[in-house]
Enzyme design. Structure first.
Site, PDB file in Angstrom:
ATOM      1  N   THR A  84       0.738  -1.176   0.049  1.00 33.27           N
ATOM      2  CA  THR A  84      -0.017   0.022   0.097  1.00 33.27           C
ATOM      3  C   THR A  84       1.032   1.281  -0.123  1.00 33.27           C
ATOM      4  O   THR A  84       0.472   2.137  -0.717  1.00 33.27           O
ATOM      5  CB  THR A  84      -0.818   0.118   1.343  1.00 33.27           C
ATOM      6  OG1 THR A  84      -1.498  -1.273   1.453  1.00 33.27           O
ATOM      7  CG2 THR A  84      -1.926   1.464   1.086  1.00 33.27           C
ATOM      8  N   THR A  85       1.897   1.413   1.038  1.00 29.75           N
ATOM      9  CA  THR A  85       2.510   2.458   0.993  1.00 29.75           C
ATOM     10  C   THR A  85       3.378   2.877  -0.109  1.00 29.75           C
ATOM     11  O   THR A  85       3.524   3.755  -0.596  1.00 29.75           O
ATOM     12  CB  THR A  85       3.566   2.737   2.156  1.00 29.75           C
ATOM     13  OG1 THR A  85       2.789   2.040   3.422  1.00 29.75           O
ATOM     14  CG2 THR A  85       4.462   3.572   2.419  1.00 29.75           C
ATOM     15  N   TRP A  86       4.037   1.808  -0.916  1.00 30.54           N
ATOM     16  CA  TRP A  86       4.649   1.801  -2.010  1.00 30.54           C
ATOM     17  C   TRP A  86       3.664   2.586  -3.337  1.00 30.54           C
ATOM     18  O   TRP A  86       4.053   3.348  -3.951  1.00 30.54           O
ATOM     19  CB  TRP A  86       5.251   0.603  -2.513  1.00 30.54           C
ATOM     20  CG  TRP A  86       6.125   0.644  -3.760  1.00 30.54           C
ATOM     21  CD1 TRP A  86       6.875   1.763  -4.197  1.00 30.54           C
ATOM     22  CD2 TRP A  86       6.410  -0.198  -4.722  1.00 30.54           C
ATOM     23  NE1 TRP A  86       7.579   1.457  -5.365  1.00 30.54           N
ATOM     24  CE2 TRP A  86       7.178  -0.036  -5.611  1.00 30.54           C
ATOM     25  CE3 TRP A  86       5.818  -1.620  -4.671  1.00 30.54           C
ATOM     26  CZ2 TRP A  86       7.711  -0.773  -6.721  1.00 30.54           C
ATOM     27  CZ3 TRP A  86       6.078  -2.596  -6.017  1.00 30.54           C
ATOM     28  CH2 TRP A  86       7.107  -2.118  -6.862  1.00 30.54           C
ATOM     29  N   HIS A 143      -8.787   0.181   2.399  1.00 25.90           N
ATOM     30  CA  HIS A 143      -8.768  -1.366   2.508  1.00 25.90           C
ATOM     31  C   HIS A 143     -10.051  -2.190   2.287  1.00 25.90           C
ATOM     32  O   HIS A 143     -10.392  -3.287   2.619  1.00 25.90           O
ATOM     33  CB  HIS A 143      -8.111  -1.634   3.785  1.00 25.90           C
ATOM     34  CG  HIS A 143      -6.743  -1.284   3.956  1.00 25.90           C
ATOM     35  ND1 HIS A 143      -5.598  -1.570   3.065  1.00 25.90           N
ATOM     36  CD2 HIS A 143      -6.049  -0.653   4.966  1.00 25.90           C
ATOM     37  CE1 HIS A 143      -4.701  -1.077   3.222  1.00 25.90           C
ATOM     38  NE2 HIS A 143      -4.742  -0.386   4.501  1.00 25.90           N
ATOM     39  N   TYR A 231       2.443  -7.750  -6.238  1.00 24.71           N
ATOM     40  CA  TYR A 231       3.422  -7.126  -5.735  1.00 24.71           C
ATOM     41  C   TYR A 231       4.707  -7.697  -6.196  1.00 24.71           C
ATOM     42  O   TYR A 231       5.788  -7.199  -6.396  1.00 24.71           O
ATOM     43  CB  TYR A 231       3.295  -7.409  -3.935  1.00 24.71           C
ATOM     44  CG  TYR A 231       4.403  -6.656  -3.341  1.00 24.71           C
ATOM     45  CD1 TYR A 231       4.527  -5.393  -3.158  1.00 24.71           C
ATOM     46  CD2 TYR A 231       5.385  -7.512  -2.780  1.00 24.71           C
ATOM     47  CE1 TYR A 231       5.490  -4.759  -2.495  1.00 24.71           C
ATOM     48  CE2 TYR A 231       6.540  -6.854  -2.110  1.00 24.71           C
ATOM     49  CZ  TYR A 231       6.521  -5.522  -1.980  1.00 24.71           C
ATOM     50  OH  TYR A 231       7.659  -5.274  -1.163  1.00 24.71           O
ATOM     51  N   ARG A 301       9.909  -1.874   6.687  1.00 20.83           N
ATOM     52  CA  ARG A 301      10.592  -3.091   7.312  1.00 20.83           C
ATOM     53  C   ARG A 301      11.665  -3.716   6.524  1.00 20.83           C
ATOM     54  O   ARG A 301      12.892  -3.147   6.674  1.00 20.83           O
ATOM     55  CB  ARG A 301       9.361  -4.043   7.872  1.00 20.83           C
ATOM     56  CG  ARG A 301      10.282  -5.047   8.962  1.00 20.83           C
ATOM     57  CD  ARG A 301       9.309  -6.089   9.432  1.00 20.83           C
ATOM     58  NE  ARG A 301       8.746  -6.970   8.339  1.00 20.83           N
ATOM     59  CZ  ARG A 301       9.581  -7.971   7.990  1.00 20.83           C
ATOM     60  NH1 ARG A 301      10.209  -8.640   8.742  1.00 20.83           N
ATOM     61  NH2 ARG A 301       8.719  -8.911   6.936  1.00 20.83           N
TER      62      ARG A 301
END
Length: 338
Positions: A84-86, A143, A231, A301
């Protein structure tokens, strides 16, 4: 919350319209099935075939009642911890690439989540954040499972992108992420217990495989409206997918931009390595526009494919793989690698 004094001197508390609406949602949520979550005091509520934290379910209902999507909006859709962040960083960089010089891009100073607001979180509970005050902003995220999206999104015709990820890595990313949450609901369950609940579909917004399948079916029905990405494939070679994403969004790269390597610059700016090493995403720094239960660094992470092998036994991996094969059999999803 407002109060007034009656003739006999007693004080009567009057709820604001927002509080009245929230109470209506809460009263309804109280009637729905419940289950213990991944923490001792976490209660998940079942609605629409998926599991929710109460605040997120309130946010869903608020979005259903009040969010007004426009045909020009673009929605970043995902299950938590699947990229999501990417994807938020990429969509923001694509849309705004002509507004900023490379060195002045806001992504260098703030977390991507500040620029692509969640309709069931930011819109519902933090309507005064900067990005929601900017009517020119076309980017939103969610989401929410496909079958539960607000009618305004469904009926607006706005485009959306969905990203999914190997469930094994999704689970590990989620479990390690939750360890960094500022929670009042007790210690996170063990890896084994959390894994068992995840496999049974008992997780926030879960079952995960149903979440993926819902968007896959929507993509098959309307591929001109939904871009469906994996992904692992994007991580292996992001450039062609970034170009494809930009074209799908209506912000395709021009011939001049191609010659000047603008797409490559977007890929580099939004790379895991670049974002992770920015001062804004280090240490205990948090987003500045609203309260947060995670430091910005929690969203970065490893970003690696296959990290699950450092945590799951072969038997655990086989269990998830079996569930995937069973759920996605004859759907064509496992053969769709882009």
């Amino acid at each position: 919350m407002e109060s007034k004094t009656t003739q006999n001197g007693s004080e009567v508390v009057e709820l604001t319209e927002f509080e009245k609406t929230q109470k209506k949602y809460q009263d309804f949520i109280a009637t729905l099935p419940k289950s213990k979550g991944w923490r001792p005091d976490e209660i998940l509520t079942q609605y629409g075939g998926h599991w929710w934290q109460e605040c997120l379910l309130e946010g869903l209902f608020h979005a259903k009642d009040h969010f007004e999507a426009r045909p020009t909006d673009f929605l970043v859709c995902s299950y938590p911890k699947t990229g999501t962040t990417w994807l938020k960083a990429l969509t923001y960089a694509i849309v705004n690439r002509s507004r900023y010089d490379d060195a002045a891009n806001p992504l260098l100073k703030r977390n991507p989540h500040e620029f692509v607001p969640y309709v069931e979180i930011d819109f519902a509970f933090y309507p005064t954040v900067d990005v929601l005050q900017d009517r020119k902003n076309p980017l939103f995220s969610t989401h929410i499972p496909n079958g539960l999206l607000p009618d305004s999104i469904v009926n607006s015709g706005c485009k959306m992108v969905y990203i999914w990820r190997d469930p094994k890595d999704t689970f590990i990313s989620m479990w390690t992420f939750l360890h960094k949450e500022k929670s009042q609901e007790g210690q996170l369950a063990s890896l084994e217990d959390s894994f068992d609940m995840f496999c049974k579909g008992l997780s926030v917004y879960g079952p995960y495989l149903d979440h993926v399948l819902g968007y896959w079916k929507a993509y098959q029905e309307n591929p001109d409206r939904i871009l469906f990405l994996r992904y692992e494939t994007m991580r292996a070679n992001p450039l062609p997918f970034v170009k494809r994403l930009a074209e799908f969004m209506g912000y395709g790269f021009t011939d001049e931009e191609e010659e000047n390597g603008v797409a490559e610059k977007v890929v580099k700016l939004c790379s895991f390595e670049t974002l992770k090493n920015l001062e804004a995403n280090k240490g205990d720094k948090e987003r500045e526009d609203r309260p947060a239960v995670y430091a910005n660094s929690a969203y970065f992470r490893k970003g690696k494919v296959g990290d699950w092998a450092n945590y799951l036994t072969p038997e655990m991996a086989a269990r998830i793989d079996g569930l995937v094969e069973e759920k996605f059999k004859d759907t064509g999803l496992l053969q769709h690698d882009n």
